[in-house]
Scaffold this active site. Structure first.
Site, short mmCIF file in Angstrom:
data_model
loop_
_atom_site.label_atom_id
_atom_site.label_comp_id
_atom_site.label_asym_id
_atom_site.label_seq_id
_atom_site.Cartn_x
_atom_site.Cartn_y
_atom_site.Cartn_z
N GLN A 24 0.84 -1.19 0.00
CA GLN A 24 0.00 0.00 0.00
C GLN A 24 0.88 1.25 0.00
O GLN A 24 2.08 1.19 0.23
CB GLN A 24 -0.88 0.02 1.25
CG GLN A 24 -0.07 0.04 2.54
CD GLN A 24 -0.82 -0.49 3.73
OE1 GLN A 24 -2.03 -0.51 3.75
NE2 GLN A 24 -0.10 -0.92 4.75
N ASP A 133 1.04 -12.62 7.67
CA ASP A 133 -0.38 -12.72 7.35
C ASP A 133 -1.15 -13.21 8.57
O ASP A 133 -0.70 -14.12 9.28
CB ASP A 133 -0.57 -13.70 6.19
CG ASP A 133 -2.00 -13.73 5.71
OD1 ASP A 133 -2.80 -14.48 6.31
OD2 ASP A 133 -2.33 -13.00 4.77
N ALA A 134 -2.32 -12.61 8.82
CA ALA A 134 -3.09 -12.95 10.02
C ALA A 134 -3.45 -14.42 10.09
O ALA A 134 -3.47 -15.01 11.17
CB ALA A 134 -4.36 -12.09 10.07
N ASP A 151 -9.51 -6.11 12.51
CA ASP A 151 -9.54 -4.72 12.04
C ASP A 151 -8.64 -4.61 10.82
O ASP A 151 -7.84 -3.69 10.70
CB ASP A 151 -9.08 -3.79 13.16
CG ASP A 151 -9.36 -2.33 12.84
OD1 ASP A 151 -10.27 -2.06 12.05
OD2 ASP A 151 -8.65 -1.46 13.39
#
Length: 275
Positions: A24, A133-134, A151
């Site tokens: 991003q 990564d979650a 979130d």
């Protein structure tokens, strides 16, 4: 990385740092009134508002509602936060719940570096950031959590692999008995998959409650591994008790709006999201 279109960029803000990462574009701005703001992508809507000096400051409505929902499990021993952003939630938990161990799953290492340098994030024995990564972080967890905050918003949506039933089944397995999952979700006015997300949460968790975030159109999902009988009045009482016990800001009580059981939430008969 919670993202809520609630506050537009102020013309008086000045750029502190801008980084294009593999995930991003990140901009951190100086507000000129003691806070910094984090922006993702090319838009002018705020992702995080942080007071470096005051970790209990909650600048965005969705964060206040999300933290108010912790009243479903107000004394967790271990908490996982999926998505770091500017670090508002973990810093608040570290300050207000001194007995709690907080872990954060953040996929973008540059966001972690910027949060440390510009947003007052300080790691230690009670606050750890796990870069990855979650899904991998949750699968690798050796101990379970009393509360898990989801979130992980990008600018326009939640990553698809963090929305499926398979992911949520893993989240549920990572909960201690009596644990709670608190998820920040775009409502149907902004989210074409809202009905399917709602149905997926309904199918995975034994009980589900929904809270409206004032003004923004976002929703907070509260997923439970056991059935409870909770109405709005009882929930407000829980928030008041939690606020008094932990010395929390009264803004949490003002952030509570429209609690209802997920079984009563429309739409119905949507297809579950799958990997």
């Amino acid at each position: 990385m919670g993202y809520v279109r609630m506050r537009k960029m102020n013309a008086d803000e000045t750029l502190i740092v801008e980084r294009q990462t593999g995930f991003q574009r990140i901009r951190i701005m100086d507000s000129g009134w003691g806070c910094v703001s984090v922006y993702f992508g090319d838009g002018d809507a705020t992702q995080s508002i942080i007071s470096v000096e005051e970790p209990r400051y909650l600048g965005l409505p969705y964060v206040r509602t999300l933290l108010a929902a912790l009243a479903f499990q107000p004394n967790p021993l271990r908490v996982l936060v999926v998505g770091l952003g500017g670090g508002t939630i973990p810093r608040y938990l570290q300050s207000c719940f001194p007995e709690v161990m907080v872990e954060v799953a953040e996929i973008d290492p540059v966001m972690v570096e910027l949060a440390r340098e510009y947003c007052g994030l300080v790691e230690g024995e009670r606050l750890r950031v796990l870069v990855g990564d979650a899904r991998d972080v949750i699968e690798a967890a050796k101990e379970k959590y009393g509360a898990i905050f989801l979130d992980g918003f990008g600018e326009d949506s939640i990553p698809s692999h963090l929305s499926t039933g398979e992911f949520l089944e893993g989240v549920k397995r990572a909960l201690l008995p009596g644990g709670v999952v608190l998820a920040n979700i775009w409502g149907s006015n902004r989210n074409r998959l809202y009905g399917r997300m709602l149905q997926t949460y309904r199918e995975v968790f034994k009980d589900l409650y929904v809270l409206d975030v004032p003004v923004s159109g976002a929703k907070i999902f509260v997923g439970l591994d056991e059935c409870r009988e909770v109405d709005h009045e009882k929930f407000v009482e829980w928030v008041e008790v939690m606020s008094e016990e932990h010395g929390l800001d009264s803004d949490l009580e003002e952030a509570v709006s429209g609690l209802r059981n997920g079984a009563d939430e429309r739409p119905y008969f949507e297809e579950r999201l799958r990997d």
